[in-house]
Design an enzyme around this catalytic site. Structure first.
Site, PDB file in Angstrom:
ATOM      1  N   HIS A 111     -27.282  31.289 -15.152  1.00 29.11           N
ATOM      2  CA  HIS A 111     -26.728  32.639 -14.998  1.00 29.11           C
ATOM      3  C   HIS A 111     -25.624  32.931 -16.007  1.00 29.11           C
ATOM      4  O   HIS A 111     -24.914  33.914 -15.870  1.00 29.11           O
ATOM      5  CB  HIS A 111     -26.170  32.837 -13.589  1.00 29.11           C
ATOM      6  CG  HIS A 111     -27.104  32.435 -12.484  1.00 29.11           C
ATOM      7  ND1 HIS A 111     -27.146  31.148 -11.995  1.00 29.11           N
ATOM      8  CD2 HIS A 111     -28.041  33.137 -11.802  1.00 29.11           C
ATOM      9  CE1 HIS A 111     -28.072  31.074 -11.044  1.00 29.11           C
ATOM     10  NE2 HIS A 111     -28.627  32.255 -10.907  1.00 29.11           N
ATOM     11  N   ASP A 213     -23.943 -16.022 -19.727  1.00 27.53           N
ATOM     12  CA  ASP A 213     -25.169 -16.804 -19.821  1.00 27.53           C
ATOM     13  C   ASP A 213     -25.466 -17.271 -21.242  1.00 27.53           C
ATOM     14  O   ASP A 213     -26.456 -16.878 -21.854  1.00 27.53           O
ATOM     15  CB  ASP A 213     -26.350 -16.006 -19.259  1.00 27.53           C
ATOM     16  CG  ASP A 213     -27.530 -16.896 -18.931  1.00 27.53           C
ATOM     17  OD1 ASP A 213     -27.628 -18.001 -19.514  1.00 27.53           O
ATOM     18  OD2 ASP A 213     -28.373 -16.499 -18.111  1.00 27.53           O
ATOM     19  N   HIS A 216     -28.988 -19.368 -21.563  1.00 23.01           N
ATOM     20  CA  HIS A 216     -30.350 -18.891 -21.841  1.00 23.01           C
ATOM     21  C   HIS A 216     -30.644 -18.877 -23.340  1.00 23.01           C
ATOM     22  O   HIS A 216     -31.800 -18.875 -23.744  1.00 23.01           O
ATOM     23  CB  HIS A 216     -30.569 -17.488 -21.265  1.00 23.01           C
ATOM     24  CG  HIS A 216     -30.122 -16.373 -22.170  1.00 23.01           C
ATOM     25  ND1 HIS A 216     -28.811 -16.149 -22.507  1.00 23.01           N
ATOM     26  CD2 HIS A 216     -30.829 -15.416 -22.842  1.00 23.01           C
ATOM     27  CE1 HIS A 216     -28.721 -15.111 -23.315  1.00 23.01           C
ATOM     28  NE2 HIS A 216     -29.928 -14.648 -23.540  1.00 23.01           N
ATOM     29  N   HIS A 221     -34.039 -17.635 -26.773  1.00 26.07           N
ATOM     30  CA  HIS A 221     -33.906 -17.129 -28.138  1.00 26.07           C
ATOM     31  C   HIS A 221     -34.200 -18.166 -29.203  1.00 26.07           C
ATOM     32  O   HIS A 221     -33.749 -18.034 -30.341  1.00 26.07           O
ATOM     33  CB  HIS A 221     -32.510 -16.538 -28.334  1.00 26.07           C
ATOM     34  CG  HIS A 221     -32.250 -15.373 -27.434  1.00 26.07           C
ATOM     35  ND1 HIS A 221     -33.096 -14.301 -27.363  1.00 26.07           N
ATOM     36  CD2 HIS A 221     -31.258 -15.132 -26.541  1.00 26.07           C
ATOM     37  CE1 HIS A 221     -32.624 -13.437 -26.464  1.00 26.07           C
ATOM     38  NE2 HIS A 221     -31.521 -13.917 -25.953  1.00 26.07           N
ATOM     39  N   ASP A 363     -35.258 -10.728 -24.178  1.00 27.97           N
ATOM     40  CA  ASP A 363     -34.394 -10.565 -23.013  1.00 27.97           C
ATOM     41  C   ASP A 363     -34.983  -9.600 -21.987  1.00 27.97           C
ATOM     42  O   ASP A 363     -35.054  -9.896 -20.796  1.00 27.97           O
ATOM     43  CB  ASP A 363     -33.015 -10.027 -23.440  1.00 27.97           C
ATOM     44  CG  ASP A 363     -32.138 -11.112 -24.041  1.00 27.97           C
ATOM     45  OD1 ASP A 363     -32.175 -12.246 -23.552  1.00 27.97           O
ATOM     46  OD2 ASP A 363     -31.401 -10.795 -24.988  1.00 27.97           O
TER      47      ASP A 363
HETATM   48  S1  FES Z   1     -24.569  29.857 -13.942  1.00 28.37           S
HETATM   49 FE1  FES Z   1     -25.772  29.691 -12.174  1.00 28.37          FE
HETATM   50  S2  FES Z   1     -26.183  27.570 -12.093  1.00 28.37           S
HETATM   51 FE2  FES Z   1     -24.858  27.737 -13.757  1.00 28.37          FE
HETATM   52 FE   LIG Z   2     -30.342 -12.865 -24.603  1.00 28.27          FE
END
Ligand code: FES
Ligand SMILES: [Fe+2]
Lengths: 460, 178
Positions: A111, A213, A216, A221, A363
């Site tokens: 709006h 970790d 791991h 890796h 990962d």
């Molecule tokens: S102006 Fe109506 S929802 Fe933002």
């Molecule tokens: Fe990792």
């Protein structure tokens, strides 16, 4: 925030026992627990929302999420930063759809209510339809997040009016953060843009992986290490001279060899650069922190930021329900770096820890499967093992602040992360969250202290 | 994307077909994970680039595609790309075993002569489908802008710009070349 929602008692203590060393898998999958995480953790934590460098000029903004709440982070004319909900107070529509940009106004598409860069309601389309007394524009701006503060370039925000200060929240973890944020004059900046990806895993799995970790890395890796470092496997860790340190749920695991992460970045020019500035870094931050920098290391800031100092990936694990998170990846560099070094770092990060990176690829697959198996109601009742290194606590380390454990292959930081998780889930208000490590550097500039043993001298 | 080719001659049908065949072959090699053969099609001075794309307003002048200092999924030269590919040869890329199933579809191929001799600009669109394990799947879609150079009886890829049409990469990784 409606505190009734928070007080609704569920009880979380039974989900974790850090003295025994286990975590109940339901924390990774149950919707009810997840909803309470949003109220009790994300709506009460200091959350990273932007780096100063992303919004240098008045009107610059980024959008992000705090938990699942969308917010706009906006630079004001006076240089301050405001953070407000990205949701119109009229019917709730989103007012900004861009990841980042510069705007004098955020105008709602529905709006036409228009808000300025501070989030205040300035006017609306066909304003004559409102009679006197229908609306007080001064109270219908975009909802402001209660607190915004900054630690050395990282901007954090907190929805909780009763929150402790950011300094208290970070506590002595600031001493460690300086290794990343303050190792050279000028501080840090993020490289432009952000890579986002979506992983079907619980957000905590990413955080706990980076918080502690190291274990791991050598297995998961192996392929990435060999790809980036001429066929060499992940560097061996020295269990005597490497540590976990945890403060307020934040954590850093690290070696002291100074090179491991830099080597994995696969960029010789970057190594040269750091070798050049390391003597100054040692003067600036003390011997210990200059050795932590660049070592095999990883860290997380509670609840959902992680980074690899040296490799320079900086990331946030944004929760999207118990089964999914969105991973935001940035590259963090020192402002003072020459452009060609920044470029080298950026390429290196994306080759290692981008979605197509030699490390990262293995990962996500693990975390997804650690999460999705819990769809099985029998599976999810099986507790997970977090006891590694439970007896390796180092009391009274002369230099290192925090709950310190020896040997970077350890579950200590993960245990302390889940302890803090429980502490927050249980705490009626932010002031009830216990300090498991009493701060020693309150009110002090942590950069100026080489370590705890420096406190008695009042700094270097 | 620039296009300064208005005054250039039209490419011959032969050239168009040859370059199309090159793109199709490339796609087939990728589908079959025959990366060492794919690398043979890449030039020494390759630039392989796939920028990250943020959502921004139309009025925003940030150059998300041209500015190579920004975050990119790929911003690789030939050595960089070979490093990534090396991961697969280690035998310990756990997330690639069982193997991912790939299909690359390449369409909308357009060939232009460029102002450099023996260099040809080739536009195309791609759809890359991936399927892993049981029902793990995703689809990547986007545009490519290439520069191919004549090399012997065939061509080599000198530049590739890949514009993926996703803001959030809607999958856990990028174990695929495009
Ligand atoms: S102006 Fe109506 S929802 Fe933002
Ligand atoms: Fe990792």
């Amino acid at each position: 925030m409606d505190t009734n929602l928070i007080k609704k008692t569920m009880g979380f203590n039974h989900l974790i026992d850090i003295n025994e060393g286990w975590v109940d898998r339901r924390v990774f999958c149950e919707q009810d627990i997840y909803e309470q995480e949003l109220y009790r953790i994300f709506a009460r934590s200091w959350l990273f929302v932007a780096h100063e460098s992303q919004i240098p000029n008045a009107g610059d903004f980024v959008t992000t999420s705090m938990g699942e709440d969308g917010v706009i982070v906006s630079r004001q004319k006076d240089g301050a930063v405001k953070v407000f909900l990205n949701s119109c107070p009229h019917r709730g529509n989103k007012v900004c759809f861009a990841d980042a940009g510069n705007a004098r106004r955020f105008t709602c598409n529905y709006h036409g209510w228009a808000f300025d860069s501070a989030g205040s309601l300035m006017g609306m389309h066909e304003e004559y339809c409102y009679d006197p007394g229908d609306i007080d524009k001064s109270t219908h701006g975009l909802k402001q997040v209660a607190h915004v503060d900054n630690y050395k370039g990282l901007i954090f925000a907190n929805f909780d009016p009763d929150a402790r200060s950011l300094e208290q929240w970070l506590g002595d973890f600031r001493w460690y953060l300086d290794i990343l944020l303050d190792n050279e004059d000028g501080g840090t900046e993020l490289i432009g843009g952000c890579i986002k990806s979506e992983i079907n895993a619980n957000w905590k799995l990413g955080v706990e992986n980076f918080i502690g970790d190291a274990y791991h890395a050598g297995w998961t890796h192996d392929s990435g290490s060999r790809a980036m470092n001429n066929g060499e496997p992940f560097p061996p860790v020295d269990m005597e001279n490497s540590f976990h340190a945890s403060i307020n749920g934040h954590g850093w695991e690290f070696g002291l060899e100074g090179m491991g992460d830099l080597v994995l970045l696969g960029r010789p020019k970057v190594i040269e650069y750091y070798n050049r500035i390391r003597p100054d870094m040692a003067k600036r931050l003390g011997e210990m922190r200059s050795k932590i920098f660049g070592s095999v290391a990883s860290a997380s800031i509670f609840p959902n930021i992680s980074f690899l100092p040296g490799i320079s990936t900086f990331r946030q694990w944004q929760p999207k329900g118990p089964w999914k998170f969105e991973l935001k990846t940035w590259v963090i560099v020192n402002k003072a770096m020459p452009d060609d070094i920044k470029d080298e770092v950026t390429r290196g990060v994306m080759q290692t820890f981008g979605p197509g990176g030699a490390f990262e690829m293995d990962d996500g697959e693990n975390w997804e499967n650690c999460t999705t198996v819990n769809r099985g109601v029998v599976t999810r009742q099986e507790k997970l093992h977090y006891r590694c290194g439970i007896n390796r606590k180092v009391d009274d380390h002369p230099v290192l602040p925090g709950l310190v454990y020896r040997g970077q292959y350890n579950d200590a930081n993960q245990r302390n992360f889940y302890q803090h998780w429980v502490d927050m889930m249980e705490a009626p208000t932010a002031n009830d969250i216990p300090y498991r490590w009493e701060p020693k550097f309150s009110g002090l500039e942590t950069r100026d202290f080489a370590g705890l043993n420096d406190l008695k001298n009042g700094g270097k | 994307m620039t296009n300064g080719s208005a005054q250039l001659e039209a490419p011959t049908l032969d050239l168009i077909i040859s370059l199309q065949q090159v793109l199709y072959k490339e796609a087939r090699l990728m589908d079959q994970e025959r990366y060492s053969e794919w690398v043979e099609m890449l030039a020494e001075d390759l630039h392989y680039f796939m920028p990250g794309i943020e959502t921004r307003y139309r009025r925003d002048e940030t150059d998300q595609i041209g500015d190579q200092t920004r975050m990119a999924y790929y911003n690789d030269n030939l050595d960089d790309l070979k490093k990534r590919l090396r991961r697969l040869e280690t035998g310990t890329a756990w997330s690639e075993d069982p193997a991912t199933r790939y299909t690359h579809l390449i369409t909308n191929v357009e060939v232009e002569l460029s102002d450099q001799e023996d260099h040809f600009r080739v536009y195309s669109n791609f759809l890359a489908y991936r399927n892993r394990n049981e029902r793990d799947q995703d689809t990547l879609l986007g545009n490519r802008e290439d520069l191919w150079r004549r090399k012997g009886s065939s061509f080599e890829l000198v530049k590739r710009l890949i514009v993926l049409k996703q803001n959030i990469l809607l999958s856990k990784n990028l174990n695929v070349y495009l």
